[in-house]
Each structure stands twice: as C-alpha cells, then as structure tokens.
Design an enzyme around this catalytic site. Structure first.
Site, PDB file in Angstrom:
ATOM      1  CG  HIS A   1      -2.007   1.138   1.355  1.00 39.05           C
ATOM      2  ND1 HIS A   1      -3.256   0.816   1.713  1.00 39.05           N
ATOM      3  CD2 HIS A   1      -1.819   2.389   0.916  1.00 39.05           C
ATOM      4  CE1 HIS A   1      -3.747   2.070   1.482  1.00 39.05           C
ATOM      5  NE2 HIS A   1      -3.431   2.918   0.947  1.00 39.05           N
TER       6      HIS A   1
ATOM      7  CD  GLU B   1      -4.045  -2.511   0.870  1.00 38.49           C
ATOM      8  OE1 GLU B   1      -4.829  -3.352   0.490  1.00 38.49           O
ATOM      9  OE2 GLU B   1      -3.876  -2.105   1.875  1.00 38.49           O
TER      10      GLU B   1
ATOM     11  CG  HIS C   1      -8.312  -2.189   8.695  1.00 36.64           C
ATOM     12  ND1 HIS C   1      -7.323  -1.453   8.207  1.00 36.64           N
ATOM     13  CD2 HIS C   1      -8.156  -1.743  10.137  1.00 36.64           C
ATOM     14  CE1 HIS C   1      -6.918  -0.476   9.182  1.00 36.64           C
ATOM     15  NE2 HIS C   1      -7.243  -0.812  10.169  1.00 36.64           N
TER      16      HIS C   1
END
Length: 239
Positions: A43, A70, A191
């Site tokens: 990310h 991401e 998450h």
C-alpha cells in the site's frame, strides 16, 4: 478456501527507519511465498513512509504469486504506478493524504461515476479491481454499478468488537457477503484480522476469496517467527 495475501508495509517501515536495505523487502516477500502465502500486498502512500514506488517494480519483477497494490486512485502517481506494474489486482482505498492507516470504505453512491471511470481504466489494462467498502448493503449495491470485480470488506469494526460479542460483530459482514454473492461480486477482506478472529470470520463469510493481513501478522512474527506465523494464518483459513 480464501487466499492469504501478506501485506509487507511494516517490513518496509522497519527498513526505512535505518536506511539501507535491511530487512530486504524483496527477500521477505519471496520468503512469505515460500512459506505458503498466496499473494503479496503493498500500500504505497505519497510520502513513501513505508513502501517506496520503486519497491513495486522490484517486487513485480520477483514474486510469483498474486501481487495486490492498494491505495488511493485519486493520486495520479498511484494510478501511473499501478498501470506501469500491471499487478493481478488493484484495491481502491479512499485514504486522505497523511492518513496513518485506512479507516473507512468508499462512499460508492457519492463517488459512483468517478469509480466507474477508474475501474474501467484498470480493467482495460487487464488488472482485476477491488473496491474497499464498509459492510453496508447500499454501498455494496452501488459498488456493483461501477463494474468492479470485487469488494474488500473493511473489517476494523468486526475486529474491535470480536472479543465482546463475536456474533453481533460479524452479523453485518454476513449480510454484506450475502448481498455481494447475490450481485456476483467477489469478496476480499482486510484490516485488523489476526490469529484470534480470522478463523471465525473465514468460517462465517460465504465465498470469501482473499484476506490481506499485514500489521498483525508481522507483529506475531516477532515472537513466533515469520515462517511459523504465515503457516499459522494459513491454518486459520484452511482448517
């Protein structure tokens, strides 16, 4: 069974804290694959505080499993980076600049036209698209209209409430999964999933395709060792 994609941002954070190349990010990614991980996630953020843009090129050239990049597609540099690397999957996350970590999904109703445009750009390049969403039926239904291949369920609420009442914590995610399944959207999740809550989540979410886990997995590896930790997470998904 759901695939495990290991997010290696925290390895990059550790490397960047001293400069140089220790730990070697590419070696860690290859080791995660060797230990059984079925994907690698990064990310990148504009300040490159962990994953650097060059890291994505180095990883794409080295890894053999699925590569998932991401990030915030409102940053043109991110869009260019994804198109240059052509990962297996891009996950669109509505991060604000300077945000410590992702903390909400897209408002797919408000940003529907914009997301349609971005999904089309990535799909035309042969990249599978996943949109980061909260477990809300309206957001999932609107995500479907964008043409996305998958959604990624933001699981912080589930993780935060798991110890207190796991049945209540997972209920909106089960409903979200049923909505996604009815719409023929693939389901990813991520998450704050960890060794305590992952198995229950995977056992109760129908047709879960992939989980992306970084912070908890790397933290566990400090005590348990990276190889053992990757395989422990895999067992949560596969047992």
């Amino acid at each position: 069974m759901a695939k495990l994609s290991v997010n290696i941002n925290k390895i990059a954070t550790l490397r960047n804290s001293r400069g140089g190349n220790n730990p070697d990010l590419v070696k860690v990614a290859l080791d995660c694959e060797r230990f059984g991980a079925e994907g690698i996630t990064v990310h990148p953020r504009p300040d490159e505080r962990h994953i650097r843009y060059q890291d994505t090129f180095d990883l794409k050239a080295a890894i053999a499993t699925e590569f998932n990049i991401e990030g915030n597609c409102r940053e043109q540099k991110f869009v260019d980076l994804v198109l240059a690397n052509k990962p297996a999957q891009v996950t669109l996350v509505p991060d604000a600049e300077g945000q410590i970590t992702s903390n909400h999904g897209w408002d797919t109703i408000k940003h529907q036209d914009y997301l349609k445009e971005m999904v089309s750009i990535f799909q035309l390049a042969g990249i599978r698209v996943s949109i980061f969403v909260d477990p809300v039926r309206d957001m999932i239904e609107a995500a479907k209209t964008t043409g996305t291949d998958r959604i990624e369920l933001y699981t912080e609420s589930y993780a935060a409430n798991f110890a207190k009442d796991r049945v209540t914590a997972i209920a909106p995610y089960i409903q979200a999964a049923h909505t996604a399944n009815k719409l023929e959207l693939g389901i990813n999740a991520g998450h704050d999933l960890d060794l305590r809550n992952l198995k229950y989540f995977a056992d109760n979410i129908p047709n879960l395709l992939e989980v992306s886990i970084g912070h908890a997995l790397i933290s566990d590896a400090l005590y348990l060792g990276l190889e053992n930790t990757v395989q422990m997470y895999l067992r949560q998904l596969n047992d």
